[in-house]
Design an enzyme around this catalytic site. Structure first.
Site, mmCIF file in Angstrom:
data_model
loop_
_atom_site.group_PDB
_atom_site.id
_atom_site.type_symbol
_atom_site.label_atom_id
_atom_site.label_comp_id
_atom_site.label_asym_id
_atom_site.label_seq_id
_atom_site.Cartn_x
_atom_site.Cartn_y
_atom_site.Cartn_z
ATOM 1 C CB CYS A 54 23.514 9.659 19.062
ATOM 2 S SG CYS A 54 23.022 9.158 17.386
ATOM 3 C CB CYS A 58 16.148 7.134 17.556
ATOM 4 S SG CYS A 58 17.197 6.902 16.090
ATOM 5 C CB CYS A 61 17.721 6.517 21.259
ATOM 6 S SG CYS A 61 19.453 6.164 21.656
ATOM 7 C CB CYS A 98 26.452 -6.914 20.357
ATOM 8 S SG CYS A 98 25.897 -5.753 19.073
ATOM 9 C CB CYS A 130 27.430 -8.648 17.033
ATOM 10 S SG CYS A 130 26.059 -7.739 16.263
ATOM 11 C CB CYS A 190 22.111 -8.985 14.149
ATOM 12 S SG CYS A 190 21.109 -8.940 15.655
ATOM 13 N NE ARG A 262 21.106 -12.751 17.579
ATOM 14 C CZ ARG A 262 21.981 -13.670 17.989
ATOM 15 N NH1 ARG A 262 22.117 -13.901 19.290
ATOM 16 N NH2 ARG A 262 22.716 -14.343 17.133
#
Length: 364
Positions: A54, A58, A61, A98, A130, A190, A262
């Site tokens: 990616c 972040c 991450c 998901c 999801c 979500c 969640r």
């Protein structure tokens, strides 16, 4: 989705968050029982359909290409592999899958076409589907909705004020826009955050205020504890105490009575007693399986044992809404038609090269 009008300001939310813990849990448990079955907890599975590489930064991450972690980059999974993983998750009690892709944003290409096929296939299994694919526009959201997507995950992560301390390659407003596009397409949303990144309590409350200020708050709000990964900027962050997770879950439950709260990343650091208090305080979902994208998670058997001890029951799919009906995707249908035509032409060319000619039939 309604919010609790008694806690619609930052000051009142802070007061709620800072209540004596047992009083807070009692209030949250009372609210939870008014709007939800306290014995039901949805088991969801999170599958990384495209891992690593990616371009974003972040700080939490391990999938960011710029960080040196143990995560190996993998290209997009095949549709067949995703169906196999979905069936396995369903067999182990998960009613929601998901699918996460380490993309900055959705691009209109063959990979996205394949994701559309994945969504339709998993929806056909009777699971809530999801997806978390990064930023997307309204047209892409409509394609996902038409394929049978039930929910789109796009976390705000923290307050607007703290966000820039963790991420610089995507603006807070970009995240809000993506959530808006999902809502315009009729998808459930979500969206939640991560605690333990070095933020203040005011930032945790600020995250919830961002949802308070929306015309329609998210239908589900995941609460994550930072899993500090070696090689990321936040690798040295001290793990939070489980009481902080309990407090955040309880505050979210009271503030958003109808939402599904969640209990997400960070459960491996929690005792069964700590998780039990989270369920009492309003957590209505967990992620099951040994991984959350790339970070450790309790295994299916551990969670089944915990459910048996606590007297919890797995929640069925679509208990809070109807299953989406998938519609033929024009781009996918055009591609299939083109592939069929190409296959026909190749077959005819093969016959011709072998010296055979189609047999002519005359009718007398």
């Amino acid at each position: 989705m309604k919010v609790n009008p008694a806690y619609n300001t930052k000051e009142s939310l802070l007061e709620l968050y800072n209540k004596p813990l047992l009083e807070l849990v009692f209030e949250a448990a009372t609210v939870h029982r008014q709007f939800h079955n306290p014995r039901e907890v949805q088991m969801s599975s999170l599958l990384s359909i495209k891992t690593g590489g990616c371009p974003e930064d972040c700080g939490y991450c391990p999938q960011a290409a710029r960080y040196h972690t143990d995560v190996e980059a993998h290209k997009l999974m095949t549709v067949e592999s995703v169906i196999e993983q979905a069936k396995n998750a369903q067999a182990n009690g998960s009613s929601r899958l998901c699918m996460g892709a380490a993309w900055r944003e959705v691009r209109d290409n063959k990979d996205f076409d394949n994701v559309i096929e994945m969504v339709a296939a998993v929806n056909d299994l009777g699971m809530e589907v999801c997806a978390t694919l990064g930023m997307m526009n309204e047209n892409q959201a409509h394609r996902l909705k038409n394929a049978g997507l039930f929910a789109y995950n796009h976390n705000l992560d923290s307050s607007k004020e703290f966000y820039g301390d963790v991420i610089s390659t995507r603006e807070y407003e970009d995240r809000l826009n993506t959530i808006g596009n999902a809502k315009k397409a009729g998808l459930t949303v979500c969206s939640g955050g991560i605690i333990g990144m070095g933020e203040a309590i005011e930032d945790r409350v600020g995250l919830l205020m961002s949802y308070m200020e929306m015309d329609t708050p998210p239908e589900s709000i995941p609460i994550n504890a930072l899993v500090a990964v070696e090689g990321t900027p936040l690798e040295d962050q001290k793990p939070i105490e489980q009481w902080e997770m309990i407090r955040m879950v309880a505050t979210t439950r009271v503030a958003f009575p109808e939402a599904v709260v969640r209990l997400s990343a960070g459960r491996t650091k929690m005792t069964m007693e700590g998780q039990a208090l989270c369920f009492m305080a309003g957590a209505g979902s967990i992620f099951a399986g040994d991984k959350l994208l790339t970070t450790p998670n309790p295994e299916f058997n551990e969670d089944k044992e915990m459910f048996a001890i606590l007297g919890l029951m797995p929640k069925e799919a679509f208990a809070d809404g109807e299953q989406p009906v998938s519609k033929p995707d024009p781009i996918i249908e055009a591609r299939k038609e083109k592939e069929a035509q190409r296959a026909k032409e190749l077959a005819e060319a093969k016959i011709a090269s072998a010296g055979f000619a189609p047999r002519k039939v005359t009718v007398s």
